[in-house]
Scaffold this active site. Structure first.
Site, PDB file in Angstrom:
ATOM      1  N   TYR A  18      79.566  28.941-125.937  1.00 22.41           N
ATOM      2  CA  TYR A  18      79.688  29.399-124.544  1.00 22.41           C
ATOM      3  C   TYR A  18      80.700  28.560-123.763  1.00 22.41           C
ATOM      4  O   TYR A  18      80.722  27.333-123.863  1.00 22.41           O
ATOM      5  CB  TYR A  18      78.316  29.335-123.831  1.00 22.41           C
ATOM      6  N   ASP A  22      76.628  29.969-132.768  1.00 18.73           N
ATOM      7  CA  ASP A  22      75.810  30.662-131.770  1.00 18.73           C
ATOM      8  C   ASP A  22      76.697  31.288-130.698  1.00 18.73           C
ATOM      9  O   ASP A  22      77.493  30.602-130.062  1.00 18.73           O
ATOM     10  CB  ASP A  22      74.866  29.642-131.116  1.00 18.73           C
ATOM     11  N   TYR A  26      78.589  35.999-123.491  1.00 21.51           N
ATOM     12  CA  TYR A  26      79.658  34.988-123.483  1.00 21.51           C
ATOM     13  C   TYR A  26      81.054  35.621-123.503  1.00 21.51           C
ATOM     14  O   TYR A  26      82.050  34.933-123.312  1.00 21.51           O
ATOM     15  CB  TYR A  26      79.531  34.025-124.683  1.00 21.51           C
ATOM     16  N   LYS A  56      73.116  37.640-129.324  1.00 24.53           N
ATOM     17  CA  LYS A  56      71.977  37.827-128.415  1.00 24.53           C
ATOM     18  C   LYS A  56      72.083  39.159-127.675  1.00 24.53           C
ATOM     19  O   LYS A  56      73.167  39.562-127.255  1.00 24.53           O
ATOM     20  CB  LYS A  56      71.921  36.682-127.393  1.00 24.53           C
ATOM     21  N   HIS A 102      68.013  37.641-125.278  1.00 29.98           N
ATOM     22  CA  HIS A 102      68.618  36.506-124.581  1.00 29.98           C
ATOM     23  C   HIS A 102      67.708  35.890-123.521  1.00 29.98           C
ATOM     24  O   HIS A 102      67.662  34.672-123.345  1.00 29.98           O
ATOM     25  CB  HIS A 102      69.937  36.965-123.932  1.00 29.98           C
ATOM     26  N   ASN A 142      64.408  31.837-124.362  1.00 31.94           N
ATOM     27  CA  ASN A 142      63.899  31.610-123.001  1.00 31.94           C
ATOM     28  C   ASN A 142      62.547  32.292-122.761  1.00 31.94           C
ATOM     29  O   ASN A 142      62.252  32.695-121.635  1.00 31.94           O
ATOM     30  CB  ASN A 142      64.929  32.084-121.960  1.00 31.94           C
ATOM     31  N   ILE A 172      83.974  17.644-131.643  1.00 32.21           N
ATOM     32  CA  ILE A 172      83.402  18.556-132.658  1.00 32.21           C
ATOM     33  C   ILE A 172      83.137  17.744-133.937  1.00 32.21           C
ATOM     34  O   ILE A 172      82.055  17.810-134.516  1.00 32.21           O
ATOM     35  CB  ILE A 172      84.374  19.732-132.958  1.00 32.21           C
TER      36      ILE A 172
HETATM   37  P1  NAP Z   1      75.735  21.275-124.555  1.00 26.25           P
HETATM   38  O1  NAP Z   1      75.692  21.541-126.024  1.00 26.25           O
HETATM   39  O2  NAP Z   1      74.591  20.585-123.897  1.00 26.25           O
HETATM   40  O3  NAP Z   1      77.099  20.500-124.248  1.00 26.25           O
HETATM   41  C1  NAP Z   1      77.480  20.165-122.944  1.00 26.25           C
HETATM   42  C2  NAP Z   1      78.869  19.571-122.919  1.00 26.25           C
HETATM   43  O4  NAP Z   1      78.899  18.372-123.685  1.00 26.25           O
HETATM   44  C3  NAP Z   1      79.950  20.440-123.527  1.00 26.25           C
HETATM   45  O5  NAP Z   1      80.574  21.197-122.511  1.00 26.25           O
HETATM   46  C4  NAP Z   1      80.916  19.484-124.202  1.00 26.25           C
HETATM   47  O6  NAP Z   1      82.174  19.450-123.547  1.00 26.25           O
HETATM   48  C5  NAP Z   1      80.234  18.137-124.107  1.00 26.25           C
HETATM   49  N1  NAP Z   1      80.176  17.453-125.414  1.00 26.25           N
HETATM   50  C6  NAP Z   1      80.053  17.994-126.643  1.00 26.25           C
HETATM   51  N2  NAP Z   1      80.003  17.038-127.592  1.00 26.25           N
HETATM   52  C7  NAP Z   1      80.113  15.859-126.933  1.00 26.25           C
HETATM   53  C8  NAP Z   1      80.141  14.512-127.361  1.00 26.25           C
HETATM   54  N3  NAP Z   1      80.055  14.181-128.648  1.00 26.25           N
HETATM   55  N4  NAP Z   1      80.275  13.548-126.403  1.00 26.25           N
HETATM   56  C9  NAP Z   1      80.347  13.857-125.104  1.00 26.25           C
HETATM   57  N5  NAP Z   1      80.344  15.124-124.625  1.00 26.25           N
HETATM   58  C10 NAP Z   1      80.224  16.112-125.549  1.00 26.25           C
HETATM   59  O7  NAP Z   1      76.028  22.633-123.752  1.00 26.25           O
HETATM   60  P2  NAP Z   1      75.627  24.138-123.673  1.00 26.25           P
HETATM   61  O8  NAP Z   1      76.870  24.904-123.902  1.00 26.25           O
HETATM   62  O9  NAP Z   1      74.883  24.298-122.426  1.00 26.25           O
HETATM   63  O10 NAP Z   1      74.618  24.463-124.859  1.00 26.25           O
HETATM   64  C11 NAP Z   1      75.068  24.657-126.220  1.00 26.25           C
HETATM   65  C12 NAP Z   1      75.085  26.126-126.625  1.00 26.25           C
HETATM   66  O11 NAP Z   1      73.785  26.704-126.491  1.00 26.25           O
HETATM   67  C13 NAP Z   1      75.960  27.056-125.784  1.00 26.25           C
HETATM   68  O12 NAP Z   1      77.331  26.890-126.019  1.00 26.25           O
HETATM   69  C14 NAP Z   1      75.403  28.387-126.186  1.00 26.25           C
HETATM   70  O13 NAP Z   1      75.888  28.759-127.464  1.00 26.25           O
HETATM   71  C15 NAP Z   1      73.905  28.088-126.229  1.00 26.25           C
HETATM   72  N6  NAP Z   1      73.208  28.382-124.939  1.00 26.25           N
HETATM   73  C16 NAP Z   1      72.217  29.326-124.941  1.00 26.25           C
HETATM   74  C17 NAP Z   1      71.568  29.662-123.766  1.00 26.25           C
HETATM   75  C18 NAP Z   1      70.490  30.702-123.776  1.00 26.25           C
HETATM   76  O14 NAP Z   1      70.079  31.158-122.700  1.00 26.25           O
HETATM   77  N7  NAP Z   1      69.989  31.099-124.924  1.00 26.25           N
HETATM   78  C19 NAP Z   1      71.887  29.022-122.572  1.00 26.25           C
HETATM   79  C20 NAP Z   1      72.875  28.036-122.590  1.00 26.25           C
HETATM   80  C21 NAP Z   1      73.504  27.725-123.799  1.00 26.25           C
HETATM   81  P3  NAP Z   1      83.579  19.546-124.407  1.00 26.25           P
HETATM   82  O15 NAP Z   1      83.732  20.977-124.801  1.00 26.25           O
HETATM   83  O16 NAP Z   1      84.587  19.101-123.407  1.00 26.25           O
HETATM   84  O17 NAP Z   1      83.438  18.614-125.571  1.00 26.25           O
END
Ligand code: NAP
Length: 323
Positions: free
Chosen positions: A24, A50, A55, A84, A117, A167, A277
């Site tokens: 996302y 995912d 998205y 989703k 979702h 959720n 990554i």
């Molecule tokens: P997250 O995985 O909590 O990551 C948050 C931020 O952390 C990213 O924007 C990333 O920025 C940064 N990051 C990544 N690796 C890092 C590291 N090693 N050190 C420091 N910062 C780092 O965020 P999320 O996107 O909210 O959740 C993950 C995934 O879950 C989503 O992409 C989506 O696929 C899914 N999701 C699902 C729902 C749902 O309702 N089912 C809701 C939200 C999310 P950079 O890109 O700049 O590295």
């Protein structure tokens, strides 16, 4: 240890890799970044990806997966792909066409996992967030059990290997589990989870029902404006997490990811940055002590970053219950 082998069995006999790549990004980020990042993630060793109709990147993510199959890096069966069902498609007759539309965008024959979702049905139509003149979302009355029966048909049609939810609270999970004539249990519930919202009660409940908890926002989410309160504390700045990271000579992000793996959940992590990554794959290289796991458990403050407040008046809004 080969990270590709880190998988857990779902209640339908399929396997899900314990680390997943989140795709996302907000609408301001060019879609080409999703393509680039997904290819980098597969090259780095991610095998679980995912995404979602919401998205608006399934064309690019699908293209990335297909290009990594074409260049011989992976076979289709090596990849676990989740899509989703968006909440304007929860009416039973809209479920399979929604999945077929995702498959068309992805240019894939099947997805590995298709999940509802969010449990709050909204009015079907072209708008993904239909709103009235007052800016309130327009609710649709749909029985989640009827949506679930349509999800079961998608699995029987071979369009998805597994089906699950996202959720959902305990009451909503029980509703599905107690559905008369239930054919397949949800294999997973994908929810926000991190040390500030450790979901221990929901996790225990899911474990007791053989439902895998898949966690998002493990690093504290992307803090998207309009979705997350900008004054909420930043998880990765937490002093306890930072001190622990220093001791392990890892980053706070890796500690937060490792915490989830040791709790027996599947963890998603999003990054569009090549260095991060690759860094995130290091989660398999170290272990937290039991004492440190307890310290991380102690950080819980039931802080939910993503509230989806627009749907708070919906009868199926999931976050009013304790869990
Ligand atoms: P997250 O995985 O909590 O990551 C948050 C931020 O952390 C990213 O924007 C990333 O920025 C940064 N990051 C990544 N690796 C890092 C590291 N090693 N050190 C420091 N910062 C780092 O965020 P999320 O996107 O909210 O959740 C993950 C995934 O879950 C989503 O992409 C989506 O696929 C899914 N999701 C699902 C729902 C749902 O309702 N089912 C809701 C939200 C999310 P950079 O890109 O700049 O590295």
């Amino acid at each position: 240890m080969d990270p590709k082998c880190w998988r857990v069995e779902l209640n339908d006999g399929h396997f899900i890799p314990v680390l997943g790549f989140g795709t996302y990004a907000t609408e301001e980020v060019p879609k080409s970044k999703a393509l680039e990042a997904t290819k980098l993630a597969i090259d780095a060793g991610f095998r679980h990806i995912d995404s979602a109709h919401w998205y608006n990147n399934e064309k690019e993510v699908g293209q990335a997966i297909r290009s990594k199959i074409e260049d011989g890096t992976v076979k289709r069966e090596d990849i676990f792909y989740t899509s989703k069902l968006w909440i304007t498609f929860l009416r039973p007759d809209l479920v399979q066409p929604a999945l077929e539309n995702s498959l068309k965008n992805l240019q894939l024959d099947y997805v590995d996992l298709y999940i509802i979702h969010f449990p709050t049905a909204l009015k079907p139509g072209v708008k993904l967030l239909p709103e009235d003149e007052q800016g309130k979302v327009i609710i649709d009355a749909v029985d989640l059990c009827a949506t679930w029966a349509a999800m079961e048909k998608c699995k029987d049609a071979g369009l998805t290997k597994s089906i699950g939810v996202s959720n959902f609270n305990r009451r909503q999970l029980e509703k599905i589990l107690n559905k008369p004539g239930l054919k397949y249990k949800p294999v997973c519930n994908q929810v926000e989870c991190h040390p500030y919202l450790n979901q221990s009660k929901l996790l225990d409940f899911c474990k007791s029902k053989d439902i895998v908890l898949v966690v998002y926002g493990a690093l504290g989410t992307q803090r998207v404006k309009g979705w997350v309160d900008q004054s909420s504390p930043v998880l990765l700045d937490d002093p306890v997490l930072c001190a622990m990271a220093k001791r392990y000579e890892r980053t706070p992000a890796l500690i937060a990811l490792r915490y989830q793996l040791q709790r027996g959940v599947v963890v998603l992590v999003k990054s569009y940055n090549e260095k991060r990554i690759k860094e995130n794959m290091q989660v398999f290289e170290f272990q937290l002590t039991l004492e440190d796991m307890e310290v991380l458990d102690g950080l819980n403050r039931n802080l939910r970053y993503v509230l989806f407040k627009k749907a708070a008046d919906h009868p199926e809004y999931p976050f009013s219950d304790e869990y």
